[in-house]
Design an enzyme around this catalytic site. Structure first.
Site, PDB file in Angstrom:
ATOM      1  CE  LYS A  40      -0.542  -0.587   4.950  1.00  0.00           C
ATOM      2  NZ  LYS A  40      -1.263  -1.353   5.982  1.00  0.00           N
ATOM      3  NE  ARG A 137      -6.898  -0.460  11.006  1.00  0.00           N
ATOM      4  CZ  ARG A 137      -5.638  -0.470  10.582  1.00  0.00           C
ATOM      5  NH1 ARG A 137      -4.882   0.601  10.704  1.00  0.00           N
ATOM      6  NH2 ARG A 137      -5.113  -1.552  10.031  1.00  0.00           N
ATOM      7  CE1 TYR A 259      11.545  31.708   9.121  1.00  0.00           C
ATOM      8  CE2 TYR A 259      11.423  29.354   8.689  1.00  0.00           C
ATOM      9  CZ  TYR A 259      11.327  30.662   8.251  1.00  0.00           C
ATOM     10  OH  TYR A 259      11.021  30.920   6.949  1.00  0.00           O
ATOM     11  CG  MET A 318       8.262  24.060   2.346  1.00  0.00           C
ATOM     12  SD  MET A 318       7.251  25.165   1.357  1.00  0.00           S
ATOM     13  CE  MET A 318       6.084  25.762   2.568  1.00  0.00           C
TER      14      MET A 318
END
Ligand SMILES: *Cc1c(COP(=O)(O)O)cnc(C)c1O
Length: 378
Positions: A40, A137, A259, A318
């Site tokens: 998957k 689930r 940052y 990013m």
């Protein structure tokens, strides 16, 4: 390696030989059971085509994917393989199952009713039945499954080729739910006498022969990730991720970087600015103490460069990340060099742990900005 690859800023080296070896090892540990391969999410991010062809070559014949779309994409690469669709069938997607010879996993009474209604028009068709033994689930309840098995008016055309369940705690070998799920699944196996049974994912394979039944479903271990907590990972790394250094900066003791001024320097340092960020699946949370997420960790991830581990600095942004290369020889590192993010030298699960996540998530969020090079299986 072609020109585009050598020009790439980020690259993944995907070792198909290790992939094949890992699958063979899981097949061997599965003992008398056959091992399937779980593909998957584009084969855990490494690509349906190379992964499925390699694993078919290694001997896998049963494949599991999440959705019918994934099944349709996978079908051309394993024309002789059996492909199970974990999400199952619902009104509107049945045609794709029949056209592509895909086996639906039936997860609920509603899916069962719909599947049966398609049979009345087209006759017998294989399916798998998912029974929930404790994960809560997907899957029929054990009561629903037993009622179905013992239903005297069950249509003869309804003949599952597989009955499966999924373990909730297999990564924690001492967890009592493992045994409870096993006991529940054995009751189901008795009721579906003669039908193949499947319980174990990668971690479940390591729980031992009781958990193997007829077919095991290893995923992460085949891709080199950790399956079991607190156990040395026996698998070979499959994916090595590397990113390009764009610039080496010199900073003074007392300076800050990134940052939030989140990297603080207590000595004169050299900093490698690397072309990788959270848009490449190098999660912001691997920044460690530089990001106040969860409980702050003192140190984040490490990279690997010229034979040495180098710590990540500040926040992952990013497209860019910073690494401390002060301890490398002054002329030993330069712009244009590649730094390994994880793979041969840095375990993917160590980076994942630094970010409070798992290797599965690292692999499936690598994104589109890496060039992918495949080392062929022998
Ligand atoms: C993803 C998945 C697997 C494979 O699990 P791993 O932990 O990657 O080995 C097996 N079975 C089901 C139902 C799954 O969803």
């Amino acid at each position: 390696m072609d020109d585009i690859f050598s020009a790439a800023s980020n690259r993944l080296i995907i070792d198909l030989s290790a992939l094949a070896d890992n699958w063979r090892m899981m097949a061997k540990i599965s003992g008398k059971a056959r091992a399937a391969a779980v593909l998957k999410a584009d084969a855990y991010g490494i690509g349906f085509e190379p992964a499925s062809e390699t694993l078919y070559g290694a001997g896998a014949r049963d494949f599991f994917v999440a959705s019918v779309e994934e099944g349709v994409a996978l079908r051309p690469y394993v024309p002789e393989g059996r492909i199970f669709i974990l999400a199952g069938m619902w009104p509107g997607n049945e045609k794709h199952f029949f056209d592509n010879d895909l086996v639906p996993v039936i997860n609920s009474e509603e899916q069962l009713a719909f599947f049966m209604s398609t049979l009345s028009e087209r006759g017998d068709y294989p399916c798998a039945l998912h029974v929930d033994t404790g994960m809560n689930r997907l899957g029929l309840t054990p009561q629903e499954a037993l009622a179905l098995a013992n239903d005297p008016v069950r249509p003869a055309s309804f003949s599952p080729v597989l009955v499966m369940s999924h373990l909730a705690c297999a990564d924690d070998q001492a967890h009592p739910l493992n045994r409870r799920q096993l006991d529940a699944f054995r009751t189901i196996a008795d009721a579906f006498d003669g039908v193949e049974m499947s319980l174990a994912n990668s971690a479940g394979v390591h729980l031992g022969p009781d958990f193997h039944f007829d077919l095991t479903r290893p995923g992460i271990a085949v891709y080199g990730g950790e399956a079991v907590n607190d156990m040395p990972n026996p698998m070979k790394p499959v994916v090595t991720a590397e990113a390009r250094i764009l610039q080496i900066r010199t900073v003074k003791s007392g300076d800050t970087a990134s940052y939030g001024a989140s990297a603080q320097f207590s000595r004169d340092s050299r900093v490698a600015v690397v072309a990788v960020g959270y848009a490449d699946g190098y999660h912001r949370s691997v920044s460690g103490g530089g990001v106040t997420l969860r409980q702050a960790r003192p140190s984040g991830a490490y990279g690997f460069l010229h034979g040495q581990k180098v710590p990540h600095l500040g926040r992952v942004t990013m497209d860019l990340s910073l690494f401390d290369v002060t301890d490398l020889p002054e002329n030993g590192v330069r712009a244009g060099d590649y730094i390994e993010l994880f793979g041969e030298n840095i375990a993917i699960d160590d980076v994942a742990r630094a970010g409070g996540t798992i290797g599965y998530e690292m692999l499936t969020s690598l994104g589109q900005r890496y060039d992918r090079a495949y080392v062929p299986a022998e």
